[in-house]
Design an enzyme around this catalytic site. Structure first.
Site, PDB file in Angstrom:
ATOM      1  N   TYR A 289     -14.316   2.124   9.643  1.00 17.88           N
ATOM      2  CA  TYR A 289     -12.831   2.406   9.690  1.00 17.88           C
ATOM      3  C   TYR A 289     -12.448   2.907  11.094  1.00 17.88           C
ATOM      4  CZ  TYR A 289      -8.217   4.392   8.419  1.00 17.88           C
ATOM      5  OH  TYR A 289      -6.916   4.884   8.289  1.00 17.88           O
TER       6      TYR A 289
ATOM      7  N   THR B 290      -6.025  -2.908  -2.200  1.00 19.10           N
ATOM      8  CA  THR B 290      -5.768  -1.701  -2.784  1.00 19.10           C
ATOM      9  C   THR B 290      -4.132  -1.181  -2.816  1.00 19.10           C
ATOM     10  OG1 THR B 290      -5.569  -0.811  -0.455  1.00 19.10           O
ATOM     11  CG2 THR B 290      -7.741  -0.598  -1.958  1.00 19.10           C
ATOM     12  N   GLY B 291      -3.453  -2.525  -2.326  1.00 15.78           N
ATOM     13  CA  GLY B 291      -1.941  -2.412  -2.462  1.00 15.78           C
ATOM     14  C   GLY B 291      -1.845  -2.771  -4.129  1.00 15.78           C
TER      15      GLY B 291
ATOM     16  N   ARG C 200       3.681 -14.574  19.479  1.00 17.76           N
ATOM     17  CA  ARG C 200       4.406 -16.083  19.552  1.00 17.76           C
ATOM     18  C   ARG C 200       6.051 -15.740  19.515  1.00 17.76           C
ATOM     19  NH1 ARG C 200       3.217 -20.425  14.973  1.00 17.76           N
ATOM     20  NH2 ARG C 200       4.760 -21.626  15.484  1.00 17.76           N
TER      21      ARG C 200
ATOM     22  N   GLY D 189       0.909  -1.151  -0.173  1.00 17.77           N
ATOM     23  CA  GLY D 189       0.040   0.046  -0.061  1.00 17.77           C
ATOM     24  C   GLY D 189       0.948   1.444   0.085  1.00 17.77           C
TER      25      GLY D 189
ATOM     26  N   THR E 243      -1.789  12.004   5.246  1.00 19.53           N
ATOM     27  CA  THR E 243      -0.204  11.798   4.809  1.00 19.53           C
ATOM     28  C   THR E 243      -0.161  11.658   3.130  1.00 19.53           C
ATOM     29  OG1 THR E 243       0.583  10.662   6.765  1.00 19.53           O
ATOM     30  CG2 THR E 243       2.124  10.467   4.796  1.00 19.53           C
TER      31      THR E 243
ATOM     32  N   ASP F  83       0.337  -8.810   1.748  1.00 16.29           N
ATOM     33  CA  ASP F  83      -0.726  -7.893   1.261  1.00 16.29           C
ATOM     34  C   ASP F  83      -1.737  -8.701   0.283  1.00 16.29           C
ATOM     35  OD1 ASP F  83      -2.185  -5.578  -0.392  1.00 16.29           O
ATOM     36  OD2 ASP F  83      -0.387  -4.484   0.844  1.00 16.29           O
TER      37      ASP F  83
END
Ligand code: UDP
Length: 322
Positions: A153, A35-36, A114, A10, A183, A31
């Protein structure tokens, strides 16, 4: 270090993958490429220390028995950046957005627990919703409409923060939470629907800029190189509390439109469209905590950052993607 980055293809993930691969770390990027994009990882596939796994992070993440260059992958750091981040995308994929913030965060925290890895959550200024205070400090609890279209979201990230703090308290996982404000920069998708790609591409192709509402709402835009520097500082700091990472230089969307038109030398005008539901009226980070705890603050002005971003979009438009 051995680093797992989810959402690595992304906008932000790609910059992190490039940063850590260049630094000589081994990076495994997960991914699902909703959208990536593979193109974001250009130049990395040839590197010995990079690997992409095309998988949804809500499914089991298996880092055992890796072979070849990734044998004995230790998982020192887990950076959870998988999410639909643009309002257009999370409105189109509301359930995936909730799942990646909920189940995906659970899964990746499980990996961190883990392997004893340090975990960094990409959280967001959206946890503040449509804020009643400006600027927003980390102490502010926010004003979110959980049932609205943006709620998928906002609430997924609020749940992700709560789960991260719970893993820290209950399991002793070393956790970090970055509240990322708007950003921008090279690597964004032309059609991701956010204001920077929209305005820059509209201006470059001579179309009118689509201002939603009356354009008096504000945002504070951070250039991606500043953001990456802030994230790396946070990751290597001892701050387990959330930290705002963003640029406090606040402007109205009308001013932003003018800036883009001026910088591109475009003849475009401005056209007004309806304001999306629950669109925050103001947004500006209080970065006192980042300044104090990370010794970080942004350095790139909007003008300088846009000057680096416009040529990127120009190239994409010339490749007729816009
Ligand atoms: N916006 C706009 N025109 C556009 C896209 C967005 O006026 O073509 C506005 C949007 O309503 C919001 C601001 O720009 O007030 C920032 O929107 P964006 O989608 O970039 O991200 P947000 O900060 O809302 O998550």
């Amino acid at each position: 270090m051995d680093i797992l980055i989810t959402g690595g293809a992304g906008f932000l993930g790609q910059h992190l993958c490039h940063y850590f691969v260049d630094r000589g770390d081994r990076v495994i990027c997960y991914d699902n490429l909703i959208t990536g994009r593979r193109e974001n990882l250009q130049g990395l596939f040839e590197a010995d220390n990079f690997k992409l796994v095309e998988q949804d992070v809500t499914e089991y993440i298996d880092l055992e028995n890796l072979s070849g260059k990734f044998a004995g992958f230790a998982v020192d750091r887990v950076l959870h950046f998988a999410s639909l981040a643009s309002p257009r995308d999370y409105t189109e994929f509301p359930i995936k957005t909730l799942k990646v913030g909920g189940m995906g965060t659970h899964q990746t925290l499980g990996v961190a627990k883990r392997y004893g890895a340090r975990f960094l959550l990409a959280s967001t200024s959206e946890v503040y919703g449509d804020p009643e205070v400006n600027p927003q400090s980390e102490q502010y609890w926010g004003n979110v409409n959980p049932l609205g279209v943006r709620g998928v979201y906002d609430e997924s990230k609020r749940f992700a923060e709560a789960l991260t703090m719970a893993y820290h308290r209950a399991h002793g996982v070393e956790t970090r939470i970055a509240r990322i404000f708007n950003t921008y920069g090279p690597g964004m998708r032309v059609n991701d629907g956010r204001v920077v790609p929209n305005f820059v591409c509209q201006a470059l192709s001579g179309r009118d800029l689509t201002v939603y509402g009356d354009g008096t709402q504000t945002r504070s835009f951070c250039f991606v190189s500043d953001l990456v520097r802030g994230l790396v500082s946070l990751l290597e700091s001892s701050s387990t509390e959330p930290v705002n990472i963003g640029n406090p230089a606040e402007i109205t969307i009308n001013q932003f439109a003018e800036e883009v038109i001026q910088l591109t030398g475009s003849n475009s005008g401005i056209v007004y469209k309806p304001l999306p539901e629950d669109d925050p009226q103001v947004r500006r980070p209080d970065i006192t905590r980042a300044r104090r705890q990370l010794n970080w603050e942004p350095e790139v002005t909007l003008h300088e950052g846009l000057a680096q971003t416009v040529p990127y979009f120009k190239r994409l438009i010339e490749d007729s993607n816009c």
